[in-house]
Design a protein around this motif. Sequence first.
Motif, PDB file in Angstrom:
ATOM      1  N   UNK A 206       1.792   0.081   0.160  1.00  0.00           N
ATOM      2  CA  UNK A 206       1.578  -1.025  -0.771  1.00  0.00           C
ATOM      3  C   UNK A 206       0.106  -1.412  -0.689  1.00  0.00           C
ATOM      4  N   UNK A 207      -0.484  -1.680  -1.855  1.00  0.00           N
ATOM      5  CA  UNK A 207      -1.912  -2.009  -1.915  1.00  0.00           C
ATOM      6  C   UNK A 207      -2.096  -3.327  -2.676  1.00  0.00           C
ATOM      7  N   UNK A 208      -2.810  -4.261  -2.052  1.00  0.00           N
ATOM      8  CA  UNK A 208      -3.161  -5.528  -2.686  1.00  0.00           C
ATOM      9  C   UNK A 208      -4.658  -5.569  -2.935  1.00  0.00           C
ATOM     10  N   UNK A 209      -5.083  -6.206  -4.038  1.00  0.00           N
ATOM     11  CA  UNK A 209      -6.521  -6.319  -4.283  1.00  0.00           C
ATOM     12  C   UNK A 209      -7.068  -7.570  -3.584  1.00  0.00           C
ATOM     13  N   UNK A 210      -8.356  -7.840  -3.801  1.00  0.00           N
ATOM     14  CA  UNK A 210      -9.031  -8.919  -3.063  1.00  0.00           C
ATOM     15  C   UNK A 210      -8.509 -10.300  -3.446  1.00  0.00           C
ATOM     16  N   UNK A 211      -7.764 -10.393  -4.548  1.00  0.00           N
ATOM     17  CA  UNK A 211      -7.179 -11.684  -4.920  1.00  0.00           C
ATOM     18  C   UNK A 211      -5.783 -11.833  -4.335  1.00  0.00           C
ATOM     19  N   UNK A 212      -5.282 -10.809  -3.605  1.00  0.00           N
ATOM     20  CA  UNK A 212      -3.958 -10.882  -2.998  1.00  0.00           C
ATOM     21  C   UNK A 212      -2.848 -10.422  -3.913  1.00  0.00           C
TER      22      UNK A 212
ATOM     23  N   UNK B 147       1.547   0.991  -5.423  1.00  0.00           N
ATOM     24  CA  UNK B 147       2.565   1.387  -4.453  1.00  0.00           C
ATOM     25  C   UNK B 147       2.590   2.906  -4.422  1.00  0.00           C
ATOM     26  N   UNK B 148       2.938   3.467  -3.287  1.00  0.00           N
ATOM     27  CA  UNK B 148       3.195   4.912  -3.283  1.00  0.00           C
ATOM     28  C   UNK B 148       4.279   5.231  -2.271  1.00  0.00           C
ATOM     29  N   UNK B 149       4.905   6.382  -2.457  1.00  0.00           N
ATOM     30  CA  UNK B 149       5.821   6.892  -1.433  1.00  0.00           C
ATOM     31  C   UNK B 149       5.671   8.390  -1.384  1.00  0.00           C
ATOM     32  N   UNK B 150       5.631   8.938  -0.181  1.00  0.00           N
ATOM     33  CA  UNK B 150       5.542  10.379  -0.042  1.00  0.00           C
ATOM     34  C   UNK B 150       6.534  10.877   0.997  1.00  0.00           C
ATOM     35  N   UNK B 151       6.967  12.104   0.776  1.00  0.00           N
ATOM     36  CA  UNK B 151       7.706  12.842   1.797  1.00  0.00           C
ATOM     37  C   UNK B 151       6.731  13.852   2.392  1.00  0.00           C
ATOM     38  N   UNK B 152       6.662  13.869   3.720  1.00  0.00           N
ATOM     39  CA  UNK B 152       5.747  14.786   4.403  1.00  0.00           C
ATOM     40  C   UNK B 152       6.503  15.507   5.502  1.00  0.00           C
ATOM     41  N   UNK B 153       5.977  16.627   5.929  1.00  0.00           N
ATOM     42  CA  UNK B 153       6.508  17.296   7.110  1.00  0.00           C
ATOM     43  C   UNK B 153       6.090  16.484   8.322  1.00  0.00           C
ATOM     44  N   UNK B 154       7.009  16.254   9.238  1.00  0.00           N
ATOM     45  CA  UNK B 154       6.700  15.431  10.413  1.00  0.00           C
ATOM     46  C   UNK B 154       5.861  16.234  11.393  1.00  0.00           C
ATOM     47  N   UNK B 155       4.799  15.598  11.929  1.00  0.00           N
ATOM     48  CA  UNK B 155       4.018  16.281  12.954  1.00  0.00           C
ATOM     49  C   UNK B 155       4.868  16.504  14.198  1.00  0.00           C
TER      50      UNK B 155
END
Lengths: 274, 274
Positions: A253-259, A264-272
């Motif tokens: 989740x990303x908020x700008x400088x005004x709050x 938003x993003x979601x990813x599936x990744x291979x687990x380290x």
Amino acid sequence: MPQNDDLSTFDAATAVTRTEGGGLLADLDPGWDVGGGILNGGYLLAVAGRAAVLESPHPHPVAVSASYLRSPAAGPTPLTVVPGTAGRTLAHSLVTLGDPDEPALIVQATTSTLTDDPSAYSQPMPDVAPVEECFSLAEHAHLAPAGVQVPGLSLRVDTRLDLATAGWAMGQPSGEPVIRAWMRFADGREPDPLALVTFADALPPSSFALGNFGWAPTVQLQVLVRALPAPGWCLVEARASEVAGGWVDEDYRIWDSTGRLVAQSRQLARAPRG
Amino acid sequence: MPQNDDLSTFDAATAVTRTEGGGLLADLDPGWDVGGGILNGGYLLAVAGRAAVLESPHPHPVAVSASYLRSPAAGPTPLTVVPGTAGRTLAHSLVTLGDPDEPALIVQATTSTLTDDPSAYSQPMPDVAPVEECFSLAEHAHLAPAGVQVPGLSLRVDTRLDLATAGWAMGQPSGEPVIRAWMRFADGREPDPLALVTFADALPPSSFALGNFGWAPTVQLQVLVRALPAPGWCLVEARASEVAGGWVDEDYRIWDSTGRLVAQSRQLARAPRG
């Protein structure tokens, strides 16, 4: 400040040009790596997003979903855009980055015309320390845990970790897979929708906070851009919800400088490997 | 119990068959609607997911991202699957549902072989009332607010709303865009990865909890399936994070009957008019 003429480092690195034959071409910049010559997934997605808006009646990516089939090499790289339905509100397209026969990324893009109109509802920004009390990844590269190399990405995206979620960087992983940081381009270029697409995959894997410092290659990533961000620092939070069977997710989740929640993003990744 | 022979209602409605010409065909079931003859996006995505696994060396969808270009009519509908990279761990493909020249859905599918191996980390299930204390949408259709019609989907997916998030169904919207419900197929078919793909878009819009009862058509939806679900009821939670500029998101998390997080989804939808 932007480094050469009017073009920021990010705009130069994500530029998409039209060839004489009518095709699209990017020149992938080796400086946007996450280590080992691997280019960052959010950087690649911003390049694809730029191709999508170039071929759209609308100027902003609002939803981009990418499958990462192969890791592309830096250098000149073709893109293709197949338009889908388009209307007054939004347009769909399918973008391919790389050799059409062996693409690196396939991206579904939805473009629209975003505004900074006020929200009817917006999830509030979490409590976080001010930027000046946070931990600069680039400035503390020499303190990185064994095996962790500060990537080129961290030099181009100024990343200031909230100490409350940065124990792992000091050898004390919290055990909760959450990382929060203030973020902006190192050259001072202000955020816009394409910047948010890059920020949405620019934090270290939140599994670092579990004490697991392996690389977590992205398999599929969706980014939603919700509003035009205000100038200044963005707050970026990544959180994993399930680590199992060789897979991990990252939820941003990303908020700008005004709050205001702006992406938003979601990813599936291979687990380290632990 | 399944209704005809060994095939559950869901399996029959999502069946994909190979034609004599080698193509793929589904017979979209008008019973999986959300009102007004519009088929549910999660149902359509499960049909596309079934086509993906049919053409994959792996049996389970683990990441599916769909762009919804057009609302398809019920009835016989062609599907195409273009394979991408494939390996021992995962395979990518691009699935099109509908007339190839005017597709309804374009879906990026990643398939793999899921297990029920224990998690290294799993986000815990929120506090929720037991199923028998929850509110059945289907049994209370006559109490629906003016203008809200209980869709066919709610008759096929048994949805038991947690009263703590169901004030809107009793004329008292909470003002917080969160809806939680226990969910299973009405005919008793146990959950599996394709079921989770459908559950991941099967709740009413969480903007109902803001007192806004309009339809919120899906523009782009990503579902991640994280593990094989245990038999029994699943807990499904949907939450909107930002409502602005004619857009709303829905963020789903699904836990199985053992309390393990088994799926996540996020969608961008057009916001219903207030």
